[in-house]
Scaffold this motif. Structure first.
Motif, PDB file in Angstrom:
ATOM      1  N   ILE A 404       0.868  -1.182   0.000  1.00 54.43           N
ATOM      2  CA  ILE A 404       0.000   0.000   0.000  1.00 54.43           C
ATOM      3  C   ILE A 404       0.904   1.231   0.000  1.00 54.43           C
ATOM      4  N   VAL A 405       0.808   2.028  -1.041  1.00 53.67           N
ATOM      5  CA  VAL A 405       1.668   3.212  -1.147  1.00 53.67           C
ATOM      6  C   VAL A 405       0.787   4.451  -1.188  1.00 53.67           C
ATOM      7  N   SER A 406       1.057   5.382  -0.316  1.00 55.30           N
ATOM      8  CA  SER A 406       0.244   6.587  -0.228  1.00 55.30           C
ATOM      9  C   SER A 406       0.293   7.368  -1.541  1.00 55.30           C
ATOM     10  N   THR A 407      -0.831   7.923  -1.939  1.00 54.43           N
ATOM     11  CA  THR A 407      -0.851   8.734  -3.157  1.00 54.43           C
ATOM     12  C   THR A 407      -0.364  10.157  -2.867  1.00 54.43           C
ATOM     13  N   ARG A 408      -0.207  10.484  -1.595  1.00 54.35           N
ATOM     14  CA  ARG A 408       0.285  11.814  -1.218  1.00 54.35           C
ATOM     15  C   ARG A 408       1.807  11.823  -1.190  1.00 54.35           C
ATOM     16  N   MET A 409       2.362  13.019  -1.002  1.00 55.96           N
ATOM     17  CA  MET A 409       3.816  13.186  -0.945  1.00 55.96           C
ATOM     18  C   MET A 409       4.365  12.770   0.413  1.00 55.96           C
ATOM     19  N   LEU A 410       5.653  12.718   0.519  1.00 58.23           N
ATOM     20  CA  LEU A 410       6.336  12.449   1.793  1.00 58.23           C
ATOM     21  C   LEU A 410       5.923  13.483   2.842  1.00 58.23           C
ATOM     22  N   SER A 421      -7.181   1.801  10.340  1.00 57.91           N
ATOM     23  CA  SER A 421      -8.592   1.947  10.728  1.00 57.91           C
ATOM     24  C   SER A 421      -9.495   1.244   9.710  1.00 57.91           C
ATOM     25  N   ILE A 422      -9.037   1.159   8.460  1.00 54.20           N
ATOM     26  CA  ILE A 422      -9.832   0.420   7.461  1.00 54.20           C
ATOM     27  C   ILE A 422      -9.900  -1.067   7.839  1.00 54.20           C
ATOM     28  N   PHE A 423      -8.760  -1.607   8.238  1.00 48.53           N
ATOM     29  CA  PHE A 423      -8.764  -3.030   8.645  1.00 48.53           C
ATOM     30  C   PHE A 423      -9.622  -3.234   9.891  1.00 48.53           C
ATOM     31  N   GLU A 424      -9.547  -2.278  10.787  1.00 50.14           N
ATOM     32  CA  GLU A 424     -10.331  -2.400  12.015  1.00 50.14           C
ATOM     33  C   GLU A 424     -11.826  -2.390  11.678  1.00 50.14           C
ATOM     34  N   ASP A 425     -12.211  -1.436  10.832  1.00 52.53           N
ATOM     35  CA  ASP A 425     -13.630  -1.349  10.461  1.00 52.53           C
ATOM     36  C   ASP A 425     -14.115  -2.636   9.807  1.00 52.53           C
ATOM     37  N   LEU A 426     -13.249  -3.252   9.020  1.00 52.29           N
ATOM     38  CA  LEU A 426     -13.665  -4.465   8.307  1.00 52.29           C
ATOM     39  C   LEU A 426     -13.461  -5.730   9.140  1.00 52.29           C
ATOM     40  N   SER A 451     -12.375 -18.482   7.983  1.00 49.41           N
ATOM     41  CA  SER A 451     -13.425 -18.930   8.884  1.00 49.41           C
ATOM     42  C   SER A 451     -14.759 -18.287   8.498  1.00 49.41           C
ATOM     43  N   ARG A 452     -14.679 -17.124   7.878  1.00 47.36           N
ATOM     44  CA  ARG A 452     -15.942 -16.493   7.484  1.00 47.36           C
ATOM     45  C   ARG A 452     -16.250 -16.719   5.995  1.00 47.36           C
ATOM     46  N   GLU A 453     -15.368 -17.407   5.325  1.00 46.85           N
ATOM     47  CA  GLU A 453     -15.592 -17.816   3.941  1.00 46.85           C
ATOM     48  C   GLU A 453     -16.014 -16.670   3.026  1.00 46.85           C
ATOM     49  N   LEU A 454     -15.374 -15.566   3.151  1.00 50.85           N
ATOM     50  CA  LEU A 454     -15.731 -14.421   2.324  1.00 50.85           C
ATOM     51  C   LEU A 454     -14.512 -13.945   1.550  1.00 50.85           C
ATOM     52  N   ILE A 455     -13.598 -14.849   1.340  1.00 50.40           N
ATOM     53  CA  ILE A 455     -12.288 -14.451   0.858  1.00 50.40           C
ATOM     54  C   ILE A 455     -12.336 -13.368  -0.224  1.00 50.40           C
ATOM     55  N   GLN A 456     -12.954 -13.692  -1.370  1.00 55.05           N
ATOM     56  CA  GLN A 456     -12.799 -12.762  -2.489  1.00 55.05           C
ATOM     57  C   GLN A 456     -13.556 -11.458  -2.286  1.00 55.05           C
ATOM     58  N   GLN A 457     -14.829 -11.566  -1.855  1.00 52.92           N
ATOM     59  CA  GLN A 457     -15.575 -10.309  -1.652  1.00 52.92           C
ATOM     60  C   GLN A 457     -14.871  -9.435  -0.633  1.00 52.92           C
ATOM     61  N   GLU A 458     -14.375 -10.068   0.412  1.00 54.16           N
ATOM     62  CA  GLU A 458     -13.757  -9.299   1.474  1.00 54.16           C
ATOM     63  C   GLU A 458     -12.490  -8.599   0.981  1.00 54.16           C
ATOM     64  N   LEU A 459     -11.714  -9.353   0.229  1.00 49.34           N
ATOM     65  CA  LEU A 459     -10.477  -8.764  -0.303  1.00 49.34           C
ATOM     66  C   LEU A 459     -10.795  -7.602  -1.240  1.00 49.34           C
ATOM     67  N   GLU A 464     -10.803  -1.825  -2.360  1.00 53.14           N
ATOM     68  CA  GLU A 464     -11.640  -0.672  -2.711  1.00 53.14           C
ATOM     69  C   GLU A 464     -11.483   0.456  -1.680  1.00 53.14           C
ATOM     70  N   GLU A 465     -11.557   0.096  -0.411  1.00 49.83           N
ATOM     71  CA  GLU A 465     -11.446   1.109   0.652  1.00 49.83           C
ATOM     72  C   GLU A 465     -10.054   1.735   0.676  1.00 49.83           C
ATOM     73  N   LEU A 466      -9.035   0.889   0.534  1.00 55.40           N
ATOM     74  CA  LEU A 466      -7.659   1.406   0.595  1.00 55.40           C
ATOM     75  C   LEU A 466      -7.348   2.304  -0.600  1.00 55.40           C
ATOM     76  N   GLU A 467      -7.955   1.980  -1.743  1.00 58.38           N
ATOM     77  CA  GLU A 467      -7.653   2.760  -2.952  1.00 58.38           C
ATOM     78  C   GLU A 467      -8.136   4.205  -2.862  1.00 58.38           C
ATOM     79  N   LYS A 468      -8.948   4.493  -1.838  1.00 59.32           N
ATOM     80  CA  LYS A 468      -9.375   5.887  -1.638  1.00 59.32           C
ATOM     81  C   LYS A 468      -8.208   6.744  -1.171  1.00 59.32           C
ATOM     82  N   ILE A 469      -7.190   6.134  -0.585  1.00 53.99           N
ATOM     83  CA  ILE A 469      -6.065   6.924  -0.064  1.00 53.99           C
ATOM     84  C   ILE A 469      -4.701   6.447  -0.577  1.00 53.99           C
TER      85      ILE A 469
END
Ligand SMILES: Nc1ncnc2c1ncn2[C@@H]1O[C@H](COP(=O)(O)OP(=O)(O)O)[C@@H](O)[C@H]1O
Ligand SMILES: N[C@@H](CC(=O)OP(=O)(O)O)C(=O)O
Length: 549
Positions: A404-410, A421-426, A451-459, A464-469
């Motif tokens: 995951i690489v930030s789209t913003r500058m250093l 926080s995205i991982f926490e929310d999910l 264990s929740r068998e949602l591999i692909q949708q979850e990924l 999608e969420e991470l790509e916002k930042i």
């Protein structure tokens, strides 16, 4: 069978004593051949009915010196020879109780420790849990006539045969097998196999194995009492298939097991793996291999001297024997090492199982029920690390990695916080992390996803969420190789490890040596992972280490 010679030359068998806990050999005038009403190859505290001082003389035999002459049908008061406190937990996994023969051997093994008053924790017989899960899946998907499901037929046959071979009544498990079939019918009608139904379904495995084993012990005269963990205070979260034990469990379990023991001593035979959800009151399971956690929870709840987990290997090994058959037993481990090892994929211990043992500071011994004389592995709070370099190599396959690489500058702040926080929310847990100010590489815990068998949708949703930042690169089919050992000597470990990997043409894609004092994690492609483990094992455990020491 040899003709028994009874204690003090009596022609009648000796009786088990009431509350005898000390040996007074001198009380027994005749030191001839004794049969201490042995059962299963072990001897117990007995009473001498004919000796001069009459009934009530208490004798504890020295097992080493006693010749076992008969497996006599014991007296009803057998349990009265048990000591007045439960002393340890002995957990036997599925491989240890896979058949009637194995159950007899386990009974003998337990009784070969006459000084112990153990709590026994059992898993389901053999591969029962796997069979139950695939029966449930078949019922929910393709099969309409449940009685035709192969796995159901297999399980019925296995359990009825075991009962018969142990000389027990069919009725012992008949109800359970009928209920199991009705449950599968229900799943087949609904065409739905929810995690909750799955937990209830797999619970039949442990419920039956413990009933069979307890009945067998009683049959051979060792007073035993079966317990379903969900009925004796194992309170968990309602996370079906992967529930966590709640604090309330400890006092509840202690009260029940100690209370019963004091009132009427009988060896407790407890279902491993199972609990009761605190909101739903439904049966939950503690994650695959969860009986280890049941054992350590009981150990802590009762403040026992030792927790023994009996497996089909000579202890925790230097690597998974299925990857490399030359793996060697590790004699000593700390709780931290064992926890990292389990968490990073060594199937031999449940990932959460070290927590209660560490909190209660109760030693855990990993032993081989097929080879009881092997010393096994002793897991304690601390050990002498002065000579330790590498203890064990663990492989976790099929891991998903994210760059995951930030789209913003250093110089921007709060990037790491946003990502996590995205991982926490999910509700997704992260395994291994390496960061810079504007980029993060991490791996996701596959067990949580599976264990929740949602591999692909979850990924997809995560990305999608991470790509916002950030720019996100999703890399699948990776493996984590964890080097468990003395990270105080990390330069030595890394130097040697990287040399081995370079010689094998392997590029490490990420490395993490964090706060953990015992683990260095390397991420490589799945396809290269086994080769790496073998090469690392050979370099660290089979070759002379002097070049790096
Ligand atoms: N580092 C390791 N040390 C020992 N066993 C391991 C290791 N890694 C994987 N295993 C596997 O774990 C198995 C024992 O765990 P498990 O199947 O849960 O036993 P049980 O069912 O008896 O509790 C072994 O048979 C072995 O194949
Ligand atoms: N029977 C459960 C629980 C367990 O702990 O089994 P074992 O001790 O055989 O790994 C399972 O297969 O997951």
């Amino acid at each position: 069978m040899a003709t028994p010679t009874y204690l003090c030359g009596s022609k009648t068998p000796c009786y088990f004593s009431k509350s005898a806990s000390s040996f007074s050999r001198s009380m027994c005038s005749q030191q001839q051949k004794l049969n201490f009403a042995s059962f299963g190859g072990a001897c117990r505290v007995v009473q001498c009915p004919t000796q001069g001082r009459g009934r009530g003389v208490r004798v504890v035999c020295n097992v080493q010196k006693v010749e076992v002459l008969t497996r006599s049908e014991p007296e009803s008061q057998a349990s009265e020879g048990l000591s007045n406190q439960l002393s340890c937990v002995m957990k036997f996994g599925g491989s240890s109780v896979a058949s009637a023969e194995r159950m007899k051997e386990v009974a003998d093994l337990i009784l070969s420790f006459p000084e112990e008053s153990p709590v026994i924790v059992l898993s389901a017989m053999g591969k029962t849990t796997n069979k139950l899960i695939s029966a449930g899946e078949k019922a929910a998907s393709c099969v309409s006539i449940v009685s035709e499901i192969d796995e159901l037929a297999f399980l019925k046959e296995l359990h009825y045969r075991t009962v018969e071979e142990l000389g027990l009544e069919k009725t012992l498990i008949e109800d359970h097998l009928e209920k199991l079939e009705r449950l599968l019918n229900g799943i087949s009608v609904l065409k739905e196999f929810t995690p909750r139904a799955r937990d209830y379904l797999v619970s039949f495995g442990e419920c039956m194995s413990t009933r069979i084993f307890s009945a067998y012990l009683n049959k051979i005269g060792v007073k035993a009492r079966q317990y379903d963990a969900f009925d004796i205070g194992f309170i968990t979260t309602d996370d079906f298939t992967n529930a966590d034990i709640l604090e309330a469990t400890y006092p509840a379990v202690a009260k029940r097991l100690n209370g019963d023991w004091i009132r009427d001593p009988a060896i407790p035979i407890v279902t491993g793996f199972l609990g009761k959800g605190w909101r739903t009151c439904a049966v939950t399971t503690l994650g695959r291999g969860g009986s280890d956690l049941t054992a350590t929870t009981i150990g802590k709840a009762l403040g026992l001297r030792e927790i023994q987990v009996w497996k089909d290997v000579d202890g925790v090994l230097t690597c998974d024997p299925n990857i490399y058959s030359g793996a060697e037993p590790v004699p000593y481990l700390t709780f931290d090492e064992a926890a990292e090892l389990a968490y990073f994929g060594a199937q031999v211990l449940h990932p959460q199982s070290m927590r209660p043992a560490r909190e209660g500071d109760i030693p855990v011994r990993v032993k081989n029920s097929y080879n009881p004389n092997a010393p096994g592995t002793l897991i304690t709070k601390s050990r002498d690390m002065s000579k330790a370099v590498l203890t064990s190599i663990v492989l976790k396959r099929n891991v998903t990695m994210l760059d995951i690489v930030s789209t913003r500058m250093l110089g921007q702040f709060g990037f790491l916080a946003k990502v996590f926080s995205i991982f926490e929310d999910l509700g997704i847990s992260v395994d291994v992390v390496a960061t810079s100010e504007v980029s993060i590489s991490l791996t996701l815990d596959p067990s949580k996803l599976w264990s929740r068998e949602l591999i692909q949708q979850e990924l997809d949703h995560v990305v999608e969420e991470l790509e916002k930042i950030a720019k996100v690169n999703l890399l699948q089919h990776r493996s984590i190789i964890s080097l468990i050992g003395n990270v105080q000597r990390s330069s030595l470990v890394l130097e040697k490890a990287f040399r081995v990997l370079r010689m094998n043409g392997v590029n490490v894609q990420m490395i993490s040596q964090g706060a953990s004092k015992v683990n260095i994690s390397l991420i490589v492609n799945d396809s290269e992972a086994e080769k790496c483990v073998k090469a690392l094992h050979s370099a660290f455990f089979e070759n002379d280490m002097s070049d790096i020491d």
